[in-house]
Design a protein around this motif. Structure first.
Motif, short mmCIF file in Angstrom:
data_model
loop_
_atom_site.label_atom_id
_atom_site.label_comp_id
_atom_site.label_asym_id
_atom_site.label_seq_id
_atom_site.Cartn_x
_atom_site.Cartn_y
_atom_site.Cartn_z
N ILE A 1 0.83 -1.28 -0.17
CA ILE A 1 -0.09 -0.01 -0.02
C ILE A 1 0.89 1.33 -0.03
N ASP A 2 1.86 1.17 0.82
CA ASP A 2 2.90 2.61 0.62
C ASP A 2 3.79 2.49 -0.27
N SER A 3 3.84 1.37 -1.41
CA SER A 3 4.84 1.37 -2.61
C SER A 3 4.35 2.43 -3.61
N GLU A 4 5.21 2.91 -4.40
CA GLU A 4 4.92 3.82 -5.48
C GLU A 4 4.05 3.33 -6.43
N PRO B 1 5.94 -5.11 -9.39
CA PRO B 1 6.40 -4.74 -10.94
C PRO B 1 7.60 -3.64 -10.65
N ASP B 2 8.22 -3.56 -11.59
CA ASP B 2 9.27 -2.46 -11.67
C ASP B 2 8.29 -0.97 -12.01
N LEU B 3 8.57 -0.07 -11.19
CA LEU B 3 7.87 1.29 -11.30
C LEU B 3 7.64 1.68 -12.59
N THR C 1 7.59 0.31 -15.58
CA THR C 1 7.12 -0.62 -16.39
C THR C 1 5.45 -0.42 -16.11
N ALA C 2 5.30 -0.46 -14.62
CA ALA C 2 3.86 -0.13 -14.13
C ALA C 2 3.60 1.05 -14.38
N LEU C 3 4.17 2.48 -14.47
CA LEU C 3 3.80 3.50 -14.81
C LEU C 3 3.28 3.39 -16.14
N LEU C 4 4.34 2.95 -17.18
CA LEU C 4 3.98 3.12 -18.55
C LEU C 4 2.51 2.20 -18.79
N HIS C 5 2.24 0.92 -18.16
CA HIS C 5 0.83 0.32 -18.29
C HIS C 5 -0.17 1.40 -17.92
N PHE C 6 -0.04 1.77 -16.71
CA PHE C 6 -1.02 2.85 -16.14
C PHE C 6 -1.28 4.02 -17.07
N ARG C 7 -0.27 4.70 -17.35
CA ARG C 7 -0.57 5.95 -18.05
C ARG C 7 -0.92 5.65 -19.67
N VAL C 8 -0.50 4.41 -20.06
CA VAL C 8 -0.96 4.10 -21.48
C VAL C 8 -2.52 3.77 -21.47
N PHE C 9 -2.75 2.97 -20.31
CA PHE C 9 -4.47 2.76 -20.23
C PHE C 9 -5.10 4.13 -20.33
N THR C 10 -4.77 4.95 -19.18
CA THR C 10 -5.44 6.13 -18.99
C THR C 10 -5.59 7.01 -20.28
N VAL C 11 -4.31 7.33 -20.82
CA VAL C 11 -4.55 8.16 -22.05
C VAL C 11 -5.28 7.60 -23.35
N SER C 12 -5.21 6.03 -23.14
CA SER C 12 -6.11 5.55 -24.16
C SER C 12 -7.37 5.67 -23.96
N ARG C 13 -8.13 5.75 -22.70
CA ARG C 13 -9.60 5.72 -22.44
C ARG C 13 -9.82 7.16 -22.76
N LEU C 14 -9.07 8.15 -22.30
CA LEU C 14 -9.29 9.60 -22.60
C LEU C 14 -9.66 9.64 -24.11
N CYS C 15 -8.64 9.22 -24.88
CA CYS C 15 -8.60 9.44 -26.31
C CYS C 15 -9.87 8.55 -26.95
#
Length: 153
Positions: A5-8, A96-98, A100-114
């Motif tokens: 829970i405290d992880s980045e 997961p590596d931070l 790599t995880a950020l890439l997954h999360f950001r790609v999904f978020t931007v894709s949904r907005l687009c």
């Protein structure tokens, strides 16, 4: 569990999950806006402030292409964001590596907005299809990582 829970990674997941859920929740008021401005309602009780006579009620209870477009976009959000939330949480628990995880999360978020802009704005294909596919690939990638970590493939 406190370490997770405290992880980045978990904080990044929480941020992006909150953003896409907020986007999904905003689709309901957007649908209402389109219903009101297009005067296209689905229930008789919703037209009482617009109809002056019983005959008027019938003309306001109708389907409108713009309203249906927003509704379908909202439905697509439900079909994609809820699985993202579930798998994103499980993926976050695999450590997961931070980056790599950020890439997954950001790609999904931007894709949904687009996807929303392309869908509601009726942009020509393949804009909507590509944005959906990119988000789906991000989710499938997290599924693969989660299963490969848990099953030690």
């Amino acid at each position: 569990m406190a370490d997770v829970i405290d992880s980045e990674v978990f904080r990044a997941f929480t941020t992006h999950a909150t953003l896409v859920v907020l986007k999904m929740l905003l689709m309901a008021p957007l649908t209402a806006y389109f219903r009101i401005t297009r005067k296209a309602f689905s229930n008789a009780e919703d037209v009482s402030s617009h109809a002056k006579s019983p005959e008027d009620k019938k003309k306001f209870i109708r389907s409108d292409p713009d309203v249906e477009r927003v509704r379908r976009c909202h439905q697509n959000d439900l079909e994609n964001i809820i699985p993202f939330i579930i798998i994103g949480l499980l993926y976050s628990l695999t450590g997961p590596d931070l980056s790599t995880a950020l890439l997954h999360f950001r790609v999904f978020t931007v894709s949904r907005l687009c996807h929303t802009v392309a869908y509601v704005g009726a942009l020509p294909q393949p804009s909507r299809g590509l944005s959906w596919m990119v988000g789906m690939l991000a989710t499938v990638s997290m599924i693969y990582r989660t299963l490969s970590t848990v099953l030690l493939l």
